[in-house]
Design an enzyme around this catalytic site. Structure first.
Site, mmCIF file in Angstrom:
data_model
loop_
_atom_site.group_PDB
_atom_site.id
_atom_site.type_symbol
_atom_site.label_atom_id
_atom_site.label_comp_id
_atom_site.label_asym_id
_atom_site.label_seq_id
_atom_site.Cartn_x
_atom_site.Cartn_y
_atom_site.Cartn_z
ATOM 1 N N ASN A 178 0.838 -1.212 0.000
ATOM 2 C CA ASN A 178 0.000 0.000 0.000
ATOM 3 C C ASN A 178 0.874 1.264 0.000
ATOM 4 O O ASN A 178 0.369 2.371 0.118
ATOM 5 C CB ASN A 178 -0.963 0.002 1.199
ATOM 6 C CG ASN A 178 -0.251 0.232 2.518
ATOM 7 O OD1 ASN A 178 0.976 0.168 2.600
ATOM 8 N ND2 ASN A 178 -1.011 0.499 3.571
ATOM 9 N N PHE A 211 2.833 2.577 2.196
ATOM 10 C CA PHE A 211 2.889 3.425 3.393
ATOM 11 C C PHE A 211 4.343 3.789 3.708
ATOM 12 O O PHE A 211 4.687 4.969 3.831
ATOM 13 C CB PHE A 211 2.217 2.707 4.584
ATOM 14 C CG PHE A 211 2.366 3.465 5.879
ATOM 15 C CD1 PHE A 211 2.102 4.825 5.944
ATOM 16 C CD2 PHE A 211 2.788 2.821 7.036
ATOM 17 C CE1 PHE A 211 2.260 5.539 7.130
ATOM 18 C CE2 PHE A 211 2.943 3.529 8.231
ATOM 19 C CZ PHE A 211 2.680 4.880 8.263
ATOM 20 N N LYS A 265 -5.225 -20.950 3.308
ATOM 21 C CA LYS A 265 -6.099 -22.090 3.602
ATOM 22 C C LYS A 265 -6.898 -22.477 2.351
ATOM 23 O O LYS A 265 -6.974 -23.648 1.992
ATOM 24 C CB LYS A 265 -7.042 -21.688 4.744
ATOM 25 C CG LYS A 265 -8.035 -22.729 5.141
ATOM 26 C CD LYS A 265 -8.939 -22.202 6.239
ATOM 27 C CE LYS A 265 -10.243 -22.984 6.292
ATOM 28 N NZ LYS A 265 -11.216 -22.377 7.182
ATOM 29 N N ARG A 266 -7.474 -21.436 1.682
ATOM 30 C CA ARG A 266 -8.309 -21.719 0.502
ATOM 31 C C ARG A 266 -7.509 -22.311 -0.645
ATOM 32 O O ARG A 266 -7.935 -23.257 -1.283
ATOM 33 C CB ARG A 266 -8.957 -20.406 0.013
ATOM 34 C CG ARG A 266 -10.296 -20.095 0.649
ATOM 35 C CD ARG A 266 -11.027 -19.036 -0.122
ATOM 36 N NE ARG A 266 -10.238 -17.820 -0.319
ATOM 37 C CZ ARG A 266 -10.067 -16.860 0.589
ATOM 38 N NH1 ARG A 266 -10.631 -16.963 1.781
ATOM 39 N NH2 ARG A 266 -9.350 -15.808 0.310
ATOM 40 N N TYR A 309 2.808 -2.725 17.826
ATOM 41 C CA TYR A 309 3.683 -3.550 16.980
ATOM 42 C C TYR A 309 3.984 -4.885 17.669
ATOM 43 O O TYR A 309 3.729 -5.955 17.110
ATOM 44 C CB TYR A 309 4.968 -2.772 16.715
ATOM 45 C CG TYR A 309 5.954 -3.456 15.789
ATOM 46 C CD1 TYR A 309 5.761 -3.447 14.409
ATOM 47 C CD2 TYR A 309 7.096 -4.087 16.290
ATOM 48 C CE1 TYR A 309 6.681 -4.062 13.552
ATOM 49 C CE2 TYR A 309 8.014 -4.693 15.446
ATOM 50 C CZ TYR A 309 7.810 -4.677 14.074
ATOM 51 O OH TYR A 309 8.720 -5.280 13.235
ATOM 52 N N TYR A 335 -4.244 -21.432 12.962
ATOM 53 C CA TYR A 335 -4.641 -21.890 11.612
ATOM 54 C C TYR A 335 -3.915 -23.186 11.259
ATOM 55 O O TYR A 335 -4.462 -24.042 10.571
ATOM 56 C CB TYR A 335 -4.328 -20.820 10.548
ATOM 57 C CG TYR A 335 -5.466 -19.851 10.295
ATOM 58 C CD1 TYR A 335 -5.744 -18.813 11.176
ATOM 59 C CD2 TYR A 335 -6.258 -19.983 9.159
ATOM 60 C CE1 TYR A 335 -6.785 -17.929 10.944
ATOM 61 C CE2 TYR A 335 -7.295 -19.096 8.914
ATOM 62 C CZ TYR A 335 -7.550 -18.073 9.799
ATOM 63 O OH TYR A 335 -8.584 -17.200 9.560
HETATM 64 P P1 NAD Z 1 9.400 -1.480 5.693
HETATM 65 O O1 NAD Z 1 8.602 -0.484 6.442
HETATM 66 O O2 NAD Z 1 10.472 -1.005 4.787
HETATM 67 O O3 NAD Z 1 8.450 -2.428 4.827
HETATM 68 C C1 NAD Z 1 7.118 -2.720 5.155
HETATM 69 C C2 NAD Z 1 6.307 -2.700 3.866
HETATM 70 O O4 NAD Z 1 4.943 -3.027 4.171
HETATM 71 C C3 NAD Z 1 6.296 -1.311 3.217
HETATM 72 O O5 NAD Z 1 6.513 -1.435 1.835
HETATM 73 C C4 NAD Z 1 4.883 -0.788 3.510
HETATM 74 O O6 NAD Z 1 4.437 0.154 2.560
HETATM 75 C C5 NAD Z 1 4.097 -2.088 3.523
HETATM 76 N N1 NAD Z 1 2.840 -2.013 4.278
HETATM 77 C C6 NAD Z 1 2.645 -1.491 5.516
HETATM 78 N N2 NAD Z 1 1.354 -1.613 5.871
HETATM 79 C C7 NAD Z 1 0.722 -2.244 4.838
HETATM 80 C C8 NAD Z 1 -0.616 -2.639 4.600
HETATM 81 N N3 NAD Z 1 -1.584 -2.431 5.511
HETATM 82 N N4 NAD Z 1 -0.918 -3.250 3.420
HETATM 83 C C9 NAD Z 1 0.043 -3.463 2.482
HETATM 84 N N5 NAD Z 1 1.326 -3.094 2.652
HETATM 85 C C10 NAD Z 1 1.664 -2.492 3.823
HETATM 86 O O7 NAD Z 1 9.986 -2.494 6.777
HETATM 87 P P2 NAD Z 1 10.977 -3.739 6.616
HETATM 88 O O8 NAD Z 1 12.159 -3.453 7.442
HETATM 89 O O9 NAD Z 1 11.143 -4.080 5.198
HETATM 90 O O10 NAD Z 1 10.152 -4.874 7.363
HETATM 91 C C11 NAD Z 1 9.439 -5.880 6.656
HETATM 92 C C12 NAD Z 1 8.813 -6.848 7.644
HETATM 93 O O11 NAD Z 1 9.829 -7.456 8.426
HETATM 94 C C13 NAD Z 1 7.829 -6.201 8.606
HETATM 95 O O12 NAD Z 1 6.733 -7.063 8.808
HETATM 96 C C14 NAD Z 1 8.629 -6.070 9.882
HETATM 97 O O13 NAD Z 1 7.806 -6.114 11.018
HETATM 98 C C15 NAD Z 1 9.538 -7.282 9.796
HETATM 99 N N6 NAD Z 1 10.780 -7.044 10.579
HETATM 100 C C16 NAD Z 1 11.764 -6.243 10.103
HETATM 101 C C17 NAD Z 1 12.899 -6.020 10.875
HETATM 102 C C18 NAD Z 1 14.049 -5.172 10.394
HETATM 103 O O14 NAD Z 1 15.007 -4.990 11.141
HETATM 104 N N7 NAD Z 1 14.052 -4.658 9.198
HETATM 105 C C19 NAD Z 1 13.005 -6.605 12.162
HETATM 106 C C20 NAD Z 1 11.968 -7.389 12.614
HETATM 107 C C21 NAD Z 1 10.862 -7.623 11.812
#
Ligand code: NAD
Ligand code: UDP
Length: 313
Positions: free
Chosen positions: A35, A37, A106-107, A146, A160
């Protein structure tokens, strides 16, 4: 190699864009859902003309219908500044996003991997953190949208799996850094590098004695793909680099590697900021035959090079 159809939610973000790139390179058909964001089209611009790559603007809090073999669920802002910007949206993304990808899996009988986090351990009083540790998490603080969102997502994944036999994988990602981090996303590595390059003060929160363990992005993506493609092991599994540094040490390293004249300044510590964090990766080593290869200085150099090319100073 079997060519698979793969959905990556959050595919235009920092980690997602590296994952899409690896999967396309391996010859798979990739649908990148985002999306925008915190992610952007620029992160996947180089994949746009590839015939195996499709970009889909969609919010994962709404159901999605696509036919794929595997789903990587990464959609969720990862930096405290961004996930606290709209805390209610963050928890919806985690909980409703998980329900939507699990319902889809699942589907269509797809395998689905959840990008969980070391934040499920909260401010840990067990060190280093093993997967068997249940964590020490504030349920009502500013990080809870978070932390608790990710914990509920893990619960949903395992329910699930138990109730509907959904083929799940759960990885707990520890602090990861590298090219394509958003320059304003507020995470420590990007903040320090951007500040150093611009000659601005380096903002250390608290006394800088809190620790983190930093994993370079290519190592992380390798671990993620291995977990997805390993049979008979669903996790949860820690993926991160066990080399632990204080935030003060990180600031010194960034100043040294950039040759910056920036000064370190101390700012107040945000509430619930974990004091220490280090993954125990023995399970990943045993089950996935995975361990990180890129040490901090090497990864920092590559990240600095990226920001030097991409920042308008
Ligand atoms: P990021 O913010 O760069 O990427 C997250 C992506 O998800 C973005 O492109 C954002 O636009 C998209 N997004 C957010 N809300 C959304 C929604 N409702 N629908 C569709 N898209 C949506 O962060 P990242 O560092 O790339 O992290 C990716 C994943 O890895 C996340 O789930 C994060 O929690 C997890 N994670 C990352 C780290 C890290 O150190 N980078 C550590 C722990 C967990
Ligand atoms: N931090 C800091 N200065 C900054 C940004 C972050 O000292 O400009 C600290 C932050 O307080 C935390 C650590 O660096 O102790 C890691 O922060 P980050 O937001 O990168 O990740 P997380 O806290 O989620 O591990």
């Amino acid at each position: 190699m079997k060519r698979l159809r793969i959905l990556v939610t959050g595919g235009a973000g920092f980690l997602g864009s590296h994952l899409c790139e690896s999967l396309v390179k391996a010859g798979h058909d990739v649908i990148c859902l985002d999306n925008f964001f915190t992610g952007s089209k620029v992160n996947v611009e180089h994949l746009m003309d590839h015939r195996n790559f499709e970009l889909l603007r969609h919010d994962i809090t709404f159901p999605i219908f696509v036919e794929v073999d595997q789903i990587y669920n990464l959609a969720c802002p990862a930096s405290p500044v961004h996930y606290q910007y709209n805390a209610v949206k963050t928890i919806k993304t985690n909980v409703m996003g998980a329900i939507n990808v699990l319902g889809l899996a699942k589907r269509i009988k797809a395998r689905v991997l959840q990008a969980s986090t070391s934040e499920v351990y909260g401010d840990p009083n067990v060190h280093p953190q093993k997967e068997s540790y249940w964590g020490h998490v504030n349920p009502i603080g500013i990080r809870s949208c978070y932390d608790e969102g990710k914990r509920v997502a893990e619960t949903l994944f395992f329910d699930y799996h138990r109730m509907n036999k959904v083929d799940i994988r759960v990885m707990r990602i520890f602090n990861t850094y590298g090219p394509r981090m958003h320059p304003n996303d507020g995470r420590v590595v990007s903040n320090f590098i951007v500040q150093a390059i611009k000659g601005e003060d380096i903002t250390v929160y608290g006394d800088g004695k809190q620790t983190r363990s930093f994993c370079y992005v290519t190592d992380l993506i390798e671990g993620m793909i291995r977990l997805m493609n390993t049979e008979d092991f669903i996790g949860p599994v820690n993926i991160g680099n066990p080399s632990e540094f204080t935030i003060g040490e990180l600031a010194e390293k960034v100043i040294k590697l950039t040759g910056s004249k920036s000064k370190i300044v101390f700012k107040s510590l945000p509430s619930d900021d974990p004091k220490q964090r280090q993954p125990d990766i023995s399970l990943a080593m045993e089950k996935l035959n995975w361990k990180p290869a890129v040490e901090l200085e090497k990864g920092l150099r590559k990240t600095i090079e990226y920001f030097q090319k991409n920042l308008d100073c």
